[in-house]
Write a protein that holds these residues in place. Structure first.
Motif, PDB file in Angstrom:
ATOM      1  N   ASN A  85       0.840  -1.201   0.000  1.00 23.00           N
ATOM      2  CA  ASN A  85       0.000   0.000   0.000  1.00 23.00           C
ATOM      3  C   ASN A  85       0.876   1.254   0.000  1.00 23.00           C
ATOM      4  O   ASN A  85       0.542   2.274   0.552  1.00 23.00           O
ATOM      5  CB  ASN A  85      -0.991   0.004   1.161  1.00 23.00           C
ATOM      6  N   ASP A  86       2.025   1.136  -0.652  1.00 21.69           N
ATOM      7  CA  ASP A  86       2.934   2.260  -0.816  1.00 21.69           C
ATOM      8  C   ASP A  86       2.324   3.248  -1.809  1.00 21.69           C
ATOM      9  O   ASP A  86       1.337   2.923  -2.476  1.00 21.69           O
ATOM     10  CB  ASP A  86       4.283   1.727  -1.329  1.00 21.69           C
ATOM     11  N   LEU A  87       2.934   4.427  -1.946  1.00 17.69           N
ATOM     12  CA  LEU A  87       2.289   5.513  -2.696  1.00 17.69           C
ATOM     13  C   LEU A  87       1.705   5.118  -4.064  1.00 17.69           C
ATOM     14  O   LEU A  87       0.503   5.298  -4.279  1.00 17.69           O
ATOM     15  CB  LEU A  87       3.258   6.703  -2.824  1.00 17.69           C
ATOM     16  N   LEU A  91      -2.346   5.042  -4.859  1.00 10.63           N
ATOM     17  CA  LEU A  91      -3.020   5.893  -5.847  1.00 10.63           C
ATOM     18  C   LEU A  91      -3.967   5.069  -6.708  1.00 10.63           C
ATOM     19  O   LEU A  91      -4.789   5.597  -7.437  1.00 10.63           O
ATOM     20  CB  LEU A  91      -1.998   6.617  -6.730  1.00 10.63           C
ATOM     21  N   MET A 124       5.947  -2.331   1.900  1.00  3.28           N
ATOM     22  CA  MET A 124       6.413  -1.260   1.020  1.00  3.28           C
ATOM     23  C   MET A 124       6.487  -1.763  -0.424  1.00  3.28           C
ATOM     24  O   MET A 124       6.372  -2.955  -0.694  1.00  3.28           O
ATOM     25  CB  MET A 124       7.790  -0.777   1.472  1.00  3.28           C
TER      26      MET A 124
ATOM     27  N   TRP B 329      -1.697  13.988   2.463  1.00  2.85           N
ATOM     28  CA  TRP B 329      -1.829  12.516   2.410  1.00  2.85           C
ATOM     29  C   TRP B 329      -0.622  11.899   1.706  1.00  2.85           C
ATOM     30  O   TRP B 329      -0.067  10.894   2.151  1.00  2.85           O
ATOM     31  CB  TRP B 329      -3.129  12.166   1.663  1.00  2.85           C
ATOM     32  N   LEU B 330      -0.209  12.539   0.599  1.00  2.00           N
ATOM     33  CA  LEU B 330       0.890  11.982  -0.199  1.00  2.00           C
ATOM     34  C   LEU B 330       2.205  11.956   0.585  1.00  2.00           C
ATOM     35  O   LEU B 330       2.895  10.932   0.620  1.00  2.00           O
ATOM     36  CB  LEU B 330       1.036  12.791  -1.493  1.00  2.00           C
ATOM     37  N   LYS B 333       2.468   9.298   3.109  1.00  2.00           N
ATOM     38  CA  LYS B 333       2.869   8.015   2.507  1.00  2.00           C
ATOM     39  C   LYS B 333       4.387   7.937   2.307  1.00  2.00           C
ATOM     40  O   LYS B 333       5.023   6.950   2.684  1.00  2.00           O
ATOM     41  CB  LYS B 333       2.197   7.856   1.134  1.00  2.00           C
ATOM     42  N   THR B 334       4.957   8.969   1.682  1.00  4.40           N
ATOM     43  CA  THR B 334       6.402   8.877   1.383  1.00  4.40           C
ATOM     44  C   THR B 334       7.220   8.873   2.674  1.00  4.40           C
ATOM     45  O   THR B 334       8.179   8.106   2.804  1.00  4.40           O
ATOM     46  CB  THR B 334       6.879  10.025   0.468  1.00  4.40           C
ATOM     47  N   HIS B 336       6.297   7.850   5.608  1.00  3.81           N
ATOM     48  CA  HIS B 336       6.122   6.551   6.250  1.00  3.81           C
ATOM     49  C   HIS B 336       7.103   5.536   5.651  1.00  3.81           C
ATOM     50  O   HIS B 336       7.734   4.743   6.359  1.00  3.81           O
ATOM     51  CB  HIS B 336       4.683   6.081   6.063  1.00  3.81           C
ATOM     52  N   PHE B 337       7.230   5.582   4.324  1.00  2.00           N
ATOM     53  CA  PHE B 337       8.184   4.688   3.652  1.00  2.00           C
ATOM     54  C   PHE B 337       9.610   4.895   4.175  1.00  2.00           C
ATOM     55  O   PHE B 337      10.289   3.939   4.555  1.00  2.00           O
ATOM     56  CB  PHE B 337       8.137   4.934   2.132  1.00  2.00           C
TER      57      PHE B 337
END
Ligand SMILES: Cc1cc2nc3c(=O)[nH]c(=O)nc-3n(C[C@H](O)[C@H](O)[C@H](O)COP(=O)(O)O)c2cc1C
Ligand code: SF4
Ligand code: FES
Lengths: 168, 415
Positions: A85-87, A91, A124, B329-330, B333-334, B336-337
């Motif tokens: 469920n990575d970016l 999307l 990831m 939100w974006l 996500k990054t 968090h990675f």
């Protein structure tokens, strides 16, 4: 010779041939992969065995187990459904996919089904971003990819895998 | 025949079989190098071609090879097949569909620096690809393309695979070497550079899978033919991994210098109906975010033009973001990675990614101005203080999102 050395005698020989003779430590990760695949996790005894085989300390082996996400030091579901469920996947609906799959199985991400068969985890990027929703299954067959998935398809797969177990 | 240079398998069925690969000119270049060229000539040809590394940094490949000292032996070549940058999935297609072209490239690079052992480091998730590659390597050995005294020369070469086990940082070349040596994948202090002290302390070349897959063409046809593709400073073709809010995500081979518009609206089929393009991350989660206006869309995708937009080409993992997506939100996500993937060796990155993820999590729920300011401050404090590029990557999207889309960090409608 310890149990791990006996069980994997042939593999160990092949592994040592890949690396310089004085660099046996390089065989640590491939050995841990074998144990992870066959037992679903790597216990303390296996850590000691591997340390003895390659000639480093158990602490060093444990640090490798702890560092890499594909090695687990506790047992979980026999099949780990690892959903990306990575970016880029998010999307394309990966978060909803994860939530719905978990809901259908009656568990939260990170949890295991009551029969001990299926663990669902968020992971990831798996280099399959154009084929989301997607996940990999880590289990006794090693790792397999499942791309362009639907929740129904994934549920079907959990049933097949659990069913195979009952028969076996 | 194929008009494609790297994704030839899309036009030649079963190119991942040795016999088919050989039938289509396979291993001619390797044979030509070993039987007809000095290793220095191979290096010079690749230097002339202007080939630049496709793994992210864009460093000239021939020049990298020439740094290996000739009084320290043995030399090693390591292929980087770690491919873990969010949005990147090109090496995987090569490994599965066109593995021999990559392996031939690896063999050519090994000959160029006179290495007799080469390793392919694959991310642990590429379990099946590694097994397949092992079979390909065995086929090559049987057919006489690997082993001792190749093509009747004195040159010998062996190739082995090595599987990682889930750690993005192992794509960083010194962490990768640590991982092959059986340790935690934490980057090394530099200098010394791998060209001097690399794998097992020996001079080592590390190249990306796609970089290596270019070499058979260059050696067989010469640098001049290679340079007919792309731009003067960024010659050749590139595989663009297109993902996100786009109708036809996938890998596309284009000459360097093709525009974002050609990729996203031409080959990629544009943005799903009813929505508009908002932003582009040209280099995966490590990217600065580009505001997708007309000027940006007409920008050539090469190693010079993308930096002019304040971003990087990187490994050309183009993530498209449409106007239904909010930047708070974006970046959550990054960040968090990167928090998940930080190896923890140095404090700015370990602590910084932790704090950033704490803040982005808060921001998506509460949208407090103080938290956004603090996030920006933490990111700026990390800048230029991290031991490896992972830490620096982690702040790119954060800083550019806050700068270019401030309204997305205040409370309002939408995702
Ligand atoms: C955090 C991090 C991750 C990286 N991941 C990769 C990767 O997955 N694959 C890759 O080829 N290069 C990756 N790189 C770049 C490598 O360090 C190295 O520059 C590259 O493999 C060199 O090959 P090239 O010159 O052929 O591009 C990464 C770098 C960093 C800092
Ligand atoms: S910047 Fe991050 S990933 Fe790189 S060495 Fe420091 S802690 Fe590790
Ligand atoms: S983001 Fe899911 S596979 Fe890349």
């Amino acid at each position: 010779m310890n149990q791990t050395a006996t069980k994997y005698a042939r593999e160990i020989e092949d592994l040592f041939a890949k690396y310089p003779a004085d660099r046996k430590q390089s065989a640590v990760m491939p050995l841990l992969h074998l144990i992870q695949r066959d037992f679903g996790f790597i216990n303390k005894q296996a850590v000691r065995d591997v340390a003895e085989i390659v000639g480093i300390t158990p602490t060093e082996v444990a640090s490798v187990v702890g560092f890499y996400t594909l090695y687990h030091d506790t047992p979980q579901g026999k099949y780990r459904f690892q959903i990306c469920n990575d970016l880029p996947c998010a999307l394309r609906g990966a978060d909803q996919f994860l939530a719905e799959l978990c809901k259908s199985l009656g568990i939260q991400p990170g949890e295991t089904t009551p029969d001990g068969m299926i663990t669902v985890e968020a992971v990831m990027c798996l280099a399959a971003c154009d084929k989301a929703p997607m996940f990999q299954v880590q289990g006794p067959q090693g790792i397999t990819y499942h791309e362009n998935q639907t929740v129904e398809g994934a549920l079907q797969l959990t049933k097949e895998l659990a069913g195979k177990e009952v028969k076996a | 025949m194929s008009n494609l240079l790297l994704l030839r398998h899309r036009e030649i069925p079963n190119l991942n079989r040795l016999d088919i690969y050989v039938k289509n000119g396979g291993f001619k270049a390797f044979q030509k190098a070993v039987t007809g060229m000095q290793s220095q000539q191979v290096i010079d040809e690749v230097k002339t071609s202007g080939l630049r590394g496709r793994g992210g940094a864009g460093f000239p490949t021939g020049m990298k090879w020439s740094f290996l000292p000739n009084n320290l032996w043995p030399h090693y070549v390591v292929a980087n097949a770690d491919e873990s940058e969010p949005g990147t999935f090109k090496d995987r297609e090569l490994l599965e569909q066109n593995p021999f072209q990559f392996l031939e490239g690896l063999a050519i690079a090994s000959f160029a620096v006179q290495a007799h052992t080469a390793y392919v480091y694959l991310r642990g998730e590429f379990w099946q690809q590694a097994a397949f590659l092992d079979a390909c390597i065995a086929d090559m050995q049987k057919a006489g393309y690997l082993g001792d005294k190749l093509f009747g020369s004195d040159y010998s070469l062996r190739i082995y695979t090595h599987l990682g086990a889930g750690a993005y940082v192992c794509g960083e070349e010194t962490a990768l070497l640590e991982s092959i040596e059986g340790k935690m994948g934490q980057p090394r202090l530099r200098p010394p550079f791998p060209a001097i002290e690399g794998l097992y302390g020996k001079p080592t070349v590390i190249n990306n899978v796609e970089t290596l897959a270019n070499l058979p063409y260059i050696i067989e046809n010469g640098a001049v033919k290679f340079m007919q593709y792309g731009t003067a400073k960024s010659p050749g073709v590139k595989i663009f991994s297109l993902s996100g809010c786009v109708n036809k995500p996938g890998n596309y081979e284009l000459p360097l210098g093709a525009t974002f518009r050609e990729l996203i609206f031409g080959l990629g089929g544009g943005i799903p109906a009813g929505r508009k393009i908002k932003a582009i991350l040209p280099a995966g989660a490590s990217s600065s975010i580009i505001f997708a206006d007309e000027k940006a869309l007409d920008t050539p995708m090469d190693y010079e033009s993308v930096p002019a937009l304040g971003a990087q080409l990187g490994s050309a993992s183009v993530i498209v973001v449409d106007d239904s997506i909010r930047m708070d939100w974006l970046v959550n996500k990054t960040v968090h990675f990167f928090r998940h993937e930080s190896c923890g060796k140095c404090t700015p990155c370990r602590e910084g990614t932790y704090w950033m993820s704490h803040l982005t999590e808060k921001i998506v729920h509460a949208h407090r101005k103080e938290d956004v300011q603090l996030l920006n401050t933490v990111a700026r404090q990390m800048q230029n203080k991290c031991l490896c590029a992972l830490g620096e990557f982690s702040i790119m999207a954060v800083m550019t999102a806050i700068e270019k889309f401030p309204e997305d960090f205040t409370a309002s409608k939408g995702r």
